[in-house]
Scaffold this active site. Sequence first.
Site, PDB file in Angstrom:
ATOM      1  N   THR A  98       0.842  -1.199   0.000  1.00 29.59           N
ATOM      2  CA  THR A  98       0.000   0.000   0.000  1.00 29.59           C
ATOM      3  C   THR A  98       0.876   1.248   0.000  1.00 29.59           C
ATOM      4  O   THR A  98       2.071   1.178   0.272  1.00 29.59           O
ATOM      5  CB  THR A  98      -0.884   0.032   1.263  1.00 29.59           C
ATOM      6  N   ASP A  99       0.272   2.387  -0.327  1.00 30.49           N
ATOM      7  CA  ASP A  99       0.991   3.654  -0.264  1.00 30.49           C
ATOM      8  C   ASP A  99       0.209   4.641   0.599  1.00 30.49           C
ATOM      9  O   ASP A  99      -0.802   4.282   1.201  1.00 30.49           O
ATOM     10  CB  ASP A  99       1.254   4.202  -1.672  1.00 30.49           C
ATOM     11  N   ALA A 100       0.696   5.882   0.662  1.00 31.84           N
ATOM     12  CA  ALA A 100       0.095   6.865   1.563  1.00 31.84           C
ATOM     13  C   ALA A 100      -1.323   7.269   1.154  1.00 31.84           C
ATOM     14  O   ALA A 100      -1.998   7.982   1.890  1.00 31.84           O
ATOM     15  CB  ALA A 100       0.996   8.100   1.671  1.00 31.84           C
TER      16      ALA A 100
ATOM     17  N   GLY B  20      -3.401   4.969   0.954  1.00 31.76           N
ATOM     18  CA  GLY B  20      -4.114   3.889   1.633  1.00 31.76           C
ATOM     19  C   GLY B  20      -4.506   2.740   0.720  1.00 31.76           C
ATOM     20  O   GLY B  20      -5.214   1.829   1.122  1.00 31.76           O
TER      21      GLY B  20
END
Lengths: 165, 165, 165, 165
Positions: C52-54, C56
Amino acid sequence: MGTLEKGFIIARRDKKDFKNVVNKTFASIPSVIIIIDIMSFIYRRRVQFYETDAQGVVHHSNYFRYFEEARGEFLRERGFPYSKLRSLGMEVVLLNASCEYKKPLFYDDTFEIHMNLEELTRFTFTFSYKVFKGEELICIAKTKHCVVKKGKIVSIPKEIYEILR
Amino acid sequence: MGTLEKGFIIARRDKKDFKNVVNKTFASIPSVIIIIDIMSFIYRRRVQFYETDAQGVVHHSNYFRYFEEARGEFLRERGFPYSKLRSLGMEVVLLNASCEYKKPLFYDDTFEIHMNLEELTRFTFTFSYKVFKGEELICIAKTKHCVVKKGKIVSIPKEIYEILR
Amino acid sequence: MGTLEKGFIIARRDKKDFKNVVNKTFASIPSVIIIIDIMSFIYRRRVQFYETDAQGVVHHSNYFRYFEEARGEFLRERGFPYSKLRSLGMEVVLLNASCEYKKPLFYDDTFEIHMNLEELTRFTFTFSYKVFKGEELICIAKTKHCVVKKGKIVSIPKEIYEILR
Amino acid sequence: MGTLEKGFIIARRDKKDFKNVVNKTFASIPSVIIIIDIMSFIYRRRVQFYETDAQGVVHHSNYFRYFEEARGEFLRERGFPYSKLRSLGMEVVLLNASCEYKKPLFYDDTFEIHMNLEELTRFTFTFSYKVFKGEELICIAKTKHCVVKKGKIVSIPKEIYEILR
């Protein structure tokens, strides 16, 4: 990507294309040459070891990360970093990505990403990328994006639109 | 990890350790053998191509991702998936990580992570990991964690504490 | 992807497509319905936290890693794992990759990749992918490959050709 | 990392440590102050979006990738890039890695890695790392390495030894 229209030559300043255009020019001797200066944004980078795979080359998935880096640097240089957009509650969302791989990149190679805006609508923008290692074309890619706020697609914010235009 | 205390043998069921203990047992003939069944949680996995690097082996950074997978599977199996903890506004935060690399893993290798709780306090928990490829020990690692809510360390929630104990 | 030819309905067993075909069927009442069982190869997976990344959600680059996993599992299941091809001095090289992102995937989501052979020539093969989270279509993708030996493209080895056909 | 020995103060030029030493100095008034200029190698970097996770921070595994970048840059700057070592049939292999996480890094943060040689033997070398975001200490780490040729550990090549010393 030079195109010949009504005796004009419209060229981008990509290394190769520019050369092609100039060569073609002298061959065909058109009446007028207009170099439209749609300058590519150029992002320089070096291949890290952890980006290679057991084939000894950059794993294909990492190119999409390189393109993200290039977009980030482009927005920052234009004075509107992506982190600022995020602080306004907006996200850039990827709609489409494609890449045509021509040659591999190896550990420690330096390369350039030549990035251009391909299309801009009220809701979407598309970048094209050419990756060069010296004169060698490594790959050609495109990514299409939109801007999302509270889970809904919104029209591209003015500040971004101005930068892209 | 077998330890001899007051004539007892306390052993974990790790393949190798268990064998060692049993061998030692017959050699030293202690009065009582107690096999405390602190069963390792075992997580099985296969190496993906994109996890290798130009040395042809799994990049060292990826082991920490494998350990994260193992922790996730452990919590899920115990009936309290990490996503549930997150939905309660809590995050597990890593305080410390270490790994001793013994042998490499290659593409398509299958391996087992044997995971044990090493330490449990009101605020922190520490897991140890042994990665095996068949009988071969690949690496030994530890990670220490705490739980954070609204940016502050909180005591480990009861549900997690019960699972870990 | 159902196509209507000479009164026949040829359908793939993709969930959605199948439904569409059946619906269309009752609307148009063809004389015969033949469900040609070009079964998708289905690969099941769970989203890991580190993917995942920032925002979400799963970072877009990771889908290309998922597709690689699916291809690996496909070859293994068919009895000719990619590691065997490599041990014969051959590599599968990616020529083209594209993905259309429809919906995001979140941490802990389980999903299915429905994979089909799109095209097979003497030198290249193309897979298409549909990623589903339950009934929800997450993305559609394609990858085109060739086989390389000692740096040169070779015709697809018989064993692989037989598997793909 | 300042240490007080026999009335001398030996300090490294790490921002914080240096300050501490100077402060301690005025407090304790030692007879002689020797600032041994073991200058850290400093590597500057910006956090990329794909390096963050759903907690909104850099995923812990990525720090080990940052350290690898720093080592690569260090060797290159000293005139002996890692790719040269590889072209001589040698590989640097990681034996040990550990990291103590103090504070998170966020997307678009810029940070510095202050890298020092901790230990050098005939066969192994150990680097320590301090990651700073401005004045804020983000994490402290160590990695221990050896050099491998044809699958066997060899003594550190002269050229590398000279650089490290």
